[in-house]
Design a protein around this motif. Sequence first.
Motif, PDB file in Angstrom:
ATOM      1  N   VAL A  97       5.778   8.319   0.442  1.00 57.90           N
ATOM      2  CA  VAL A  97       6.303   9.179   2.706  1.00 57.90           C
ATOM      3  C   VAL A  97       6.972  10.127   1.459  1.00 57.90           C
ATOM      4  O   VAL A  97       7.266  11.562   2.250  1.00 57.90           O
ATOM      5  CB  VAL A  97       7.482   8.967   2.664  1.00 57.90           C
ATOM      6  N   SER A  98       6.942  10.890   0.056  1.00 56.72           N
ATOM      7  CA  SER A  98       7.520  12.165  -0.572  1.00 56.72           C
ATOM      8  C   SER A  98       6.451  12.393  -1.934  1.00 56.72           C
ATOM      9  O   SER A  98       6.169  11.516  -2.736  1.00 56.72           O
ATOM     10  CB  SER A  98       8.753  12.147  -0.785  1.00 56.72           C
ATOM     11  N   VAL A  99       6.345  13.671  -2.143  1.00 59.91           N
ATOM     12  CA  VAL A  99       5.496  13.751  -3.538  1.00 59.91           C
ATOM     13  C   VAL A  99       6.649  15.589  -4.190  1.00 59.91           C
ATOM     14  O   VAL A  99       7.119  16.184  -3.165  1.00 59.91           O
ATOM     15  CB  VAL A  99       3.500  14.658  -2.907  1.00 59.91           C
ATOM     16  N   CYS A 100       7.698  14.656  -5.020  1.00 61.34           N
ATOM     17  CA  CYS A 100       8.122  15.678  -5.861  1.00 61.34           C
ATOM     18  C   CYS A 100       7.898  16.811  -5.858  1.00 61.34           C
ATOM     19  O   CYS A 100       6.627  16.448  -6.393  1.00 61.34           O
ATOM     20  CB  CYS A 100       9.436  14.463  -6.967  1.00 61.34           C
ATOM     21  N   ASP A 101       8.289  17.966  -6.158  1.00 63.02           N
ATOM     22  CA  ASP A 101       7.292  19.492  -6.099  1.00 63.02           C
ATOM     23  C   ASP A 101       8.349  19.736  -7.963  1.00 63.02           C
ATOM     24  O   ASP A 101       8.189  20.420  -8.729  1.00 63.02           O
ATOM     25  CB  ASP A 101       7.802  20.432  -5.798  1.00 63.02           C
ATOM     26  N   ARG A 102       9.452  18.404  -8.457  1.00 62.96           N
ATOM     27  CA  ARG A 102      10.062  19.622  -9.796  1.00 62.96           C
ATOM     28  C   ARG A 102       8.753  19.142 -10.709  1.00 62.96           C
ATOM     29  O   ARG A 102       7.960  18.153 -11.022  1.00 62.96           O
ATOM     30  CB  ARG A 102      10.942  18.539  -9.720  1.00 62.96           C
ATOM     31  N   TRP A 138       5.819  12.945  -9.560  1.00 67.79           N
ATOM     32  CA  TRP A 138       7.409  11.751  -9.806  1.00 67.79           C
ATOM     33  C   TRP A 138       6.635  11.352  -7.198  1.00 67.79           C
ATOM     34  O   TRP A 138       6.753  12.161  -6.483  1.00 67.79           O
ATOM     35  CB  TRP A 138       8.262  12.316  -9.317  1.00 67.79           C
ATOM     36  N   LEU A 139       6.239   9.976  -7.108  1.00 66.54           N
ATOM     37  CA  LEU A 139       5.863   9.488  -6.019  1.00 66.54           C
ATOM     38  C   LEU A 139       7.547   9.214  -5.350  1.00 66.54           C
ATOM     39  O   LEU A 139       7.731   7.917  -5.882  1.00 66.54           O
ATOM     40  CB  LEU A 139       4.622   9.461  -6.149  1.00 66.54           C
ATOM     41  N   THR A 140       7.526   9.201  -4.231  1.00 68.19           N
ATOM     42  CA  THR A 140       8.234   7.953  -3.837  1.00 68.19           C
ATOM     43  C   THR A 140       7.719   7.733  -1.966  1.00 68.19           C
ATOM     44  O   THR A 140       6.827   8.290  -1.450  1.00 68.19           O
ATOM     45  CB  THR A 140       9.626   8.741  -2.687  1.00 68.19           C
ATOM     46  N   GLY A 141       7.964   6.038  -2.164  1.00 70.40           N
ATOM     47  CA  GLY A 141       6.811   5.334  -0.666  1.00 70.40           C
ATOM     48  C   GLY A 141       7.475   4.028  -0.811  1.00 70.40           C
ATOM     49  O   GLY A 141       8.549   3.367  -1.319  1.00 70.40           O
ATOM     50  N   TYR A 142       6.465   3.462  -0.434  1.00 71.86           N
ATOM     51  CA  TYR A 142       7.032   1.985   0.159  1.00 71.86           C
ATOM     52  C   TYR A 142       6.081   1.090  -0.604  1.00 71.86           C
ATOM     53  O   TYR A 142       4.305   1.538  -0.682  1.00 71.86           O
ATOM     54  CB  TYR A 142       7.200   1.810   1.736  1.00 71.86           C
ATOM     55  N   GLU A 143       6.741   0.462  -0.975  1.00 67.54           N
ATOM     56  CA  GLU A 143       5.084  -1.506  -1.511  1.00 67.54           C
ATOM     57  C   GLU A 143       4.662  -2.021  -0.572  1.00 67.54           C
ATOM     58  O   GLU A 143       5.551  -2.514  -0.029  1.00 67.54           O
ATOM     59  CB  GLU A 143       6.060  -2.177  -2.602  1.00 67.54           C
ATOM     60  N   SER A 153      -0.758  13.025  -0.356  1.00 71.80           N
ATOM     61  CA  SER A 153       0.111  13.802   0.153  1.00 71.80           C
ATOM     62  C   SER A 153       0.947  12.627   0.583  1.00 71.80           C
ATOM     63  O   SER A 153       0.198  11.272   0.648  1.00 71.80           O
ATOM     64  CB  SER A 153      -1.047  14.240   1.170  1.00 71.80           C
ATOM     65  N   LEU A 154       1.460  13.154   1.863  1.00 71.84           N
ATOM     66  CA  LEU A 154       2.726  12.386   2.571  1.00 71.84           C
ATOM     67  C   LEU A 154       1.298  11.377   3.761  1.00 71.84           C
ATOM     68  O   LEU A 154       0.266  11.554   4.026  1.00 71.84           O
ATOM     69  CB  LEU A 154       3.097  12.979   3.745  1.00 71.84           C
ATOM     70  N   GLY A 155       1.550  10.364   3.293  1.00 70.46           N
ATOM     71  CA  GLY A 155       1.134   8.989   4.229  1.00 70.46           C
ATOM     72  C   GLY A 155      -0.068   8.056   3.172  1.00 70.46           C
ATOM     73  O   GLY A 155      -1.116   7.286   4.268  1.00 70.46           O
ATOM     74  N   ASP A 156      -0.170   8.978   2.695  1.00 68.42           N
ATOM     75  CA  ASP A 156      -1.652   8.377   1.498  1.00 68.42           C
ATOM     76  C   ASP A 156      -1.224   7.125   1.241  1.00 68.42           C
ATOM     77  O   ASP A 156      -0.561   7.328   0.907  1.00 68.42           O
ATOM     78  CB  ASP A 156      -1.969   9.114   0.424  1.00 68.42           C
ATOM     79  N   LEU A 157      -1.759   5.567   1.048  1.00 69.11           N
ATOM     80  CA  LEU A 157      -2.289   4.699   0.757  1.00 69.11           C
ATOM     81  C   LEU A 157      -3.002   4.674  -0.869  1.00 69.11           C
ATOM     82  O   LEU A 157      -4.513   4.931  -0.373  1.00 69.11           O
ATOM     83  CB  LEU A 157      -2.854   3.616   2.281  1.00 69.11           C
ATOM     84  N   LEU A 158      -1.671   4.680  -1.354  1.00 71.05           N
ATOM     85  CA  LEU A 158      -3.077   4.300  -3.048  1.00 71.05           C
ATOM     86  C   LEU A 158      -2.581   3.013  -3.191  1.00 71.05           C
ATOM     87  O   LEU A 158      -2.057   2.331  -3.472  1.00 71.05           O
ATOM     88  CB  LEU A 158      -2.173   4.968  -4.070  1.00 71.05           C
ATOM     89  N   LEU A 159      -3.480   2.621  -4.277  1.00 73.88           N
ATOM     90  CA  LEU A 159      -3.820   1.753  -5.297  1.00 73.88           C
ATOM     91  C   LEU A 159      -3.131   2.618  -7.196  1.00 73.88           C
ATOM     92  O   LEU A 159      -3.613   3.207  -7.333  1.00 73.88           O
ATOM     93  CB  LEU A 159      -5.078   0.933  -5.718  1.00 73.88           C
ATOM     94  N   ILE A 160      -1.878   1.711  -6.804  1.00 67.64           N
ATOM     95  CA  ILE A 160      -1.023   2.274  -8.421  1.00 67.64           C
ATOM     96  C   ILE A 160      -1.200   0.780  -9.088  1.00 67.64           C
ATOM     97  O   ILE A 160      -0.706  -0.397  -9.584  1.00 67.64           O
ATOM     98  CB  ILE A 160       0.287   2.367  -7.791  1.00 67.64           C
ATOM     99  N   ASP A 161      -2.328   1.141 -10.450  1.00 64.58           N
ATOM    100  CA  ASP A 161      -2.229   0.244 -11.626  1.00 64.58           C
ATOM    101  C   ASP A 161      -2.217   0.354 -12.785  1.00 64.58           C
ATOM    102  O   ASP A 161      -1.469   1.536 -12.331  1.00 64.58           O
ATOM    103  CB  ASP A 161      -3.356  -0.831 -11.182  1.00 64.58           C
TER     104      ASP A 161
END
Length: 115
Positions: A30-35, A43-48, A4-12
């Motif tokens: 910052v965004s979770v795509c629902d397509r 698909w996720l949009t966010g910041y590294e 969800s928005l604001g989550d901090l995730l480890l992507i590995d």
Amino acid sequence: MRPSLGDLLLIDGRASVQFAGDRALTFRVVSVCDRPTYSGWIWLTGYEINRRGNATAKRDIYIQLSGLHPVTSTSAPSRSRATRPYASRNDQGDGRAGRDRSGLRARADARADAR
């Protein structure tokens, strides 16, 4: 785990082979795509996020939901800039206007003239 928005995730490598090994990153959503996509992928949009906790690059990533893991501890962003008191318009960097309050008098005089 559904992000969800604001989550901090480890992507590995568990999320996608493109993030395996030294390509792993910490990611703020910052965004979770629902397509619609393939089952279990999203698909996720966010910041590294770098080690200091600062955003370094905006990214769109395509990853497996089953490979997402929340980051449990992060260092807080550091405040490296020193704060300065308000500088008046008359202050030329020597601090004189702050000491003799000439900037405040000038503004008060301008307000009185406007009335």
